[in-house]
Design a protein around this motif. Structure first.
Motif, PDB file in Angstrom:
ATOM      1  N   PRO A   1      22.465 -11.861  11.231  1.00  0.00           N
ATOM      2  CA  PRO A   1      22.251 -11.132  12.490  1.00  0.00           C
ATOM      3  C   PRO A   1      23.466 -11.149  13.411  1.00  0.00           C
ATOM      4  O   PRO A   1      23.740 -10.154  14.095  1.00  0.00           O
ATOM      5  CB  PRO A   1      21.074 -11.860  13.129  1.00  0.00           C
ATOM      6  N   MET A   2      24.226 -12.253  13.415  1.00  0.00           N
ATOM      7  CA  MET A   2      25.393 -12.339  14.292  1.00  0.00           C
ATOM      8  C   MET A   2      26.508 -11.368  13.880  1.00  0.00           C
ATOM      9  O   MET A   2      27.399 -11.088  14.671  1.00  0.00           O
ATOM     10  CB  MET A   2      25.913 -13.772  14.369  1.00  0.00           C
ATOM     11  N   GLN A   3      26.444 -10.815  12.682  1.00  0.00           N
ATOM     12  CA  GLN A   3      27.436  -9.843  12.232  1.00  0.00           C
ATOM     13  C   GLN A   3      27.051  -8.403  12.589  1.00  0.00           C
ATOM     14  O   GLN A   3      27.833  -7.489  12.372  1.00  0.00           O
ATOM     15  CB  GLN A   3      27.625  -9.964  10.713  1.00  0.00           C
ATOM     16  N   MET A   4      25.867  -8.238  13.146  1.00  0.00           N
ATOM     17  CA  MET A   4      25.412  -6.887  13.491  1.00  0.00           C
ATOM     18  C   MET A   4      26.273  -6.234  14.567  1.00  0.00           C
ATOM     19  O   MET A   4      26.431  -5.014  14.577  1.00  0.00           O
ATOM     20  CB  MET A   4      23.950  -6.904  13.947  1.00  0.00           C
ATOM     21  N   GLY A   5      26.847  -7.012  15.464  1.00  0.00           N
ATOM     22  CA  GLY A   5      27.729  -6.434  16.478  1.00  0.00           C
ATOM     23  C   GLY A   5      28.878  -5.674  15.846  1.00  0.00           C
ATOM     24  O   GLY A   5      29.203  -4.556  16.264  1.00  0.00           O
ATOM     25  N   GLN A   6      29.478  -6.258  14.791  1.00  0.00           N
ATOM     26  CA  GLN A   6      30.569  -5.584  14.072  1.00  0.00           C
ATOM     27  C   GLN A   6      30.052  -4.353  13.335  1.00  0.00           C
ATOM     28  O   GLN A   6      30.699  -3.309  13.320  1.00  0.00           O
ATOM     29  CB  GLN A   6      31.217  -6.540  13.076  1.00  0.00           C
ATOM     30  N   TRP A   7      28.885  -4.478  12.708  1.00  0.00           N
ATOM     31  CA  TRP A   7      28.313  -3.360  11.973  1.00  0.00           C
ATOM     32  C   TRP A   7      28.010  -2.206  12.927  1.00  0.00           C
ATOM     33  O   TRP A   7      28.275  -1.045  12.614  1.00  0.00           O
ATOM     34  CB  TRP A   7      27.046  -3.797  11.229  1.00  0.00           C
TER      35      TRP A   7
ATOM     36  N   TRP B   1      20.077 -13.738   5.981  1.00  0.00           N
ATOM     37  CA  TRP B   1      20.912 -12.606   5.606  1.00  0.00           C
ATOM     38  C   TRP B   1      20.027 -11.501   5.044  1.00  0.00           C
ATOM     39  O   TRP B   1      19.170 -11.750   4.198  1.00  0.00           O
ATOM     40  CB  TRP B   1      21.941 -13.044   4.560  1.00  0.00           C
ATOM     41  N   LEU B   2      20.224 -10.289   5.535  1.00  0.00           N
ATOM     42  CA  LEU B   2      19.491  -9.108   5.079  1.00  0.00           C
ATOM     43  C   LEU B   2      20.465  -7.929   5.047  1.00  0.00           C
ATOM     44  O   LEU B   2      21.539  -7.985   5.662  1.00  0.00           O
ATOM     45  CB  LEU B   2      18.350  -8.775   6.047  1.00  0.00           C
ATOM     46  N   PRO B   3      20.076  -6.822   4.385  1.00  0.00           N
ATOM     47  CA  PRO B   3      20.925  -5.619   4.464  1.00  0.00           C
ATOM     48  C   PRO B   3      21.046  -5.168   5.923  1.00  0.00           C
ATOM     49  O   PRO B   3      20.086  -5.260   6.697  1.00  0.00           O
ATOM     50  CB  PRO B   3      20.169  -4.588   3.626  1.00  0.00           C
ATOM     51  N   ALA B   4      22.216  -4.673   6.291  1.00  0.00           N
ATOM     52  CA  ALA B   4      22.452  -4.224   7.669  1.00  0.00           C
ATOM     53  C   ALA B   4      21.415  -3.202   8.111  1.00  0.00           C
ATOM     54  O   ALA B   4      20.965  -3.228   9.262  1.00  0.00           O
ATOM     55  CB  ALA B   4      23.865  -3.652   7.791  1.00  0.00           C
ATOM     56  N   GLU B   5      21.015  -2.324   7.213  1.00  0.00           N
ATOM     57  CA  GLU B   5      20.025  -1.303   7.557  1.00  0.00           C
ATOM     58  C   GLU B   5      18.675  -1.939   7.916  1.00  0.00           C
ATOM     59  O   GLU B   5      17.958  -1.445   8.778  1.00  0.00           O
ATOM     60  CB  GLU B   5      19.849  -0.301   6.416  1.00  0.00           C
ATOM     61  N   ALA B   6      18.325  -3.044   7.230  1.00  0.00           N
ATOM     62  CA  ALA B   6      17.079  -3.752   7.550  1.00  0.00           C
ATOM     63  C   ALA B   6      17.176  -4.376   8.935  1.00  0.00           C
ATOM     64  O   ALA B   6      16.229  -4.302   9.730  1.00  0.00           O
ATOM     65  CB  ALA B   6      16.780  -4.822   6.501  1.00  0.00           C
ATOM     66  N   TRP B   7      18.326  -4.983   9.235  1.00  0.00           N
ATOM     67  CA  TRP B   7      18.523  -5.551  10.576  1.00  0.00           C
ATOM     68  C   TRP B   7      18.453  -4.456  11.631  1.00  0.00           C
ATOM     69  O   TRP B   7      17.910  -4.674  12.717  1.00  0.00           O
ATOM     70  CB  TRP B   7      19.834  -6.301  10.685  1.00  0.00           C
ATOM     71  N   ALA B   8      18.994  -3.276  11.342  1.00  0.00           N
ATOM     72  CA  ALA B   8      18.955  -2.175  12.312  1.00  0.00           C
ATOM     73  C   ALA B   8      17.508  -1.818  12.643  1.00  0.00           C
ATOM     74  O   ALA B   8      17.166  -1.615  13.814  1.00  0.00           O
ATOM     75  CB  ALA B   8      19.710  -0.961  11.773  1.00  0.00           C
ATOM     76  N   VAL B   9      16.646  -1.767  11.641  1.00  0.00           N
ATOM     77  CA  VAL B   9      15.232  -1.460  11.874  1.00  0.00           C
ATOM     78  C   VAL B   9      14.573  -2.585  12.672  1.00  0.00           C
ATOM     79  O   VAL B   9      13.844  -2.337  13.645  1.00  0.00           O
ATOM     80  CB  VAL B   9      14.491  -1.230  10.536  1.00  0.00           C
ATOM     81  N   ILE B  10      14.837  -3.822  12.288  1.00  0.00           N
ATOM     82  CA  ILE B  10      14.240  -4.975  12.976  1.00  0.00           C
ATOM     83  C   ILE B  10      14.662  -5.000  14.445  1.00  0.00           C
ATOM     84  O   ILE B  10      13.827  -5.151  15.343  1.00  0.00           O
ATOM     85  CB  ILE B  10      14.614  -6.289  12.264  1.00  0.00           C
ATOM     86  N   PHE B  11      15.959  -4.849  14.685  1.00  0.00           N
ATOM     87  CA  PHE B  11      16.436  -4.905  16.067  1.00  0.00           C
ATOM     88  C   PHE B  11      15.993  -3.689  16.890  1.00  0.00           C
ATOM     89  O   PHE B  11      15.782  -3.802  18.094  1.00  0.00           O
ATOM     90  CB  PHE B  11      17.945  -5.107  16.127  1.00  0.00           C
ATOM     91  N   ARG B  12      15.809  -2.525  16.254  1.00  0.00           N
ATOM     92  CA  ARG B  12      15.294  -1.372  16.991  1.00  0.00           C
ATOM     93  C   ARG B  12      13.844  -1.635  17.402  1.00  0.00           C
ATOM     94  O   ARG B  12      13.446  -1.338  18.526  1.00  0.00           O
ATOM     95  CB  ARG B  12      15.389  -0.095  16.148  1.00  0.00           C
TER      96      ARG B  12
END
Length: 182
Positions: free
Chosen positions: A21-27, A95-106
């Motif tokens: 999750p902490m890498q989502m800012g870069q993504w 750790w999850l795919p970035a797209e999964a994190w995008a859905v979770i954080f949305r």
């Protein structure tokens, strides 16, 4: 009077990478700077651009490259139409795919979590101002906004609150369109 809200084309961005999750800012930053993939543009999108008196796009590169892909037509760029910011967290796992994190954080954003982004309340205010801007532009003729999924939905709700009727509802796919009439 007619306002068409169009979602941008598919961004050029590597998929499938697993991140913390902490890498989502870069993504998110990479996503925000991405252009769109080359490919077929639906004919109805080009027709919507040709029939618009005014074309406006968010300042995001994926929206501007989408507007350019619609043909050699002039368009304005305005920051008020950029996508609702996506929050992230400073967790080191899981750790999850970035797209999964995008859905979770949305989803978390919809419930009030906004670390690193504007809140839903602030974004709705911006959507209201964006809807009012589009209405003012529509007084001069049909308007096409090349924008983003969440922000276009929020703008659409604001247009309806202002008395506009949704003729076609926007889907969630790239290049999808919603049409509002008064």
């Amino acid at each position: 009077m007619r306002i068409t809200l169009m979602r941008h084309g598919e961004p050029r961005l590597a998929r499938g990478r697993w991140i913390a999750p902490m890498q989502m800012g870069q993504w998110i930053e990479l996503y925000n700077q991405s252009l769109i993939k080359e490919g077929d543009i639906p004919a109805q999108c080009c027709a919507a651009a040709l029939s618009a008196s005014t074309i406006v796009a968010s300042t995001a590169p994926r929206a501007c490259s989408s507007a350019r892909a619609l043909g050699d037509l002039p368009f304005m760029q305005e920051a008020m139409f950029t996508e609702a910011g996506l929050p992230f967290a400073l967790w080191k796992a899981p750790w999850l795919p970035a797209e999964a994190w995008a859905v979770i954080f949305r989803l978390l954003w919809l419930f009030g979590y906004a670390r690193g982004s504007d809140s839903l309340t602030l974004t709705r205010r911006r959507a209201r101002a964006a809807a009012e801007r589009l209405v003012a532009l529509a007084a001069q003729g049909p308007v096409l906004l090349v924008g983003h999924g969440i922000m276009n939905r929020l703008i659409g709700k604001e247009l309806q609150a202002l008395g506009w009727r949704a003729r076609d509802r926007q889907g969630s796919r790239y290049w999808s369109m919603g049409v509002y009439e008064l």
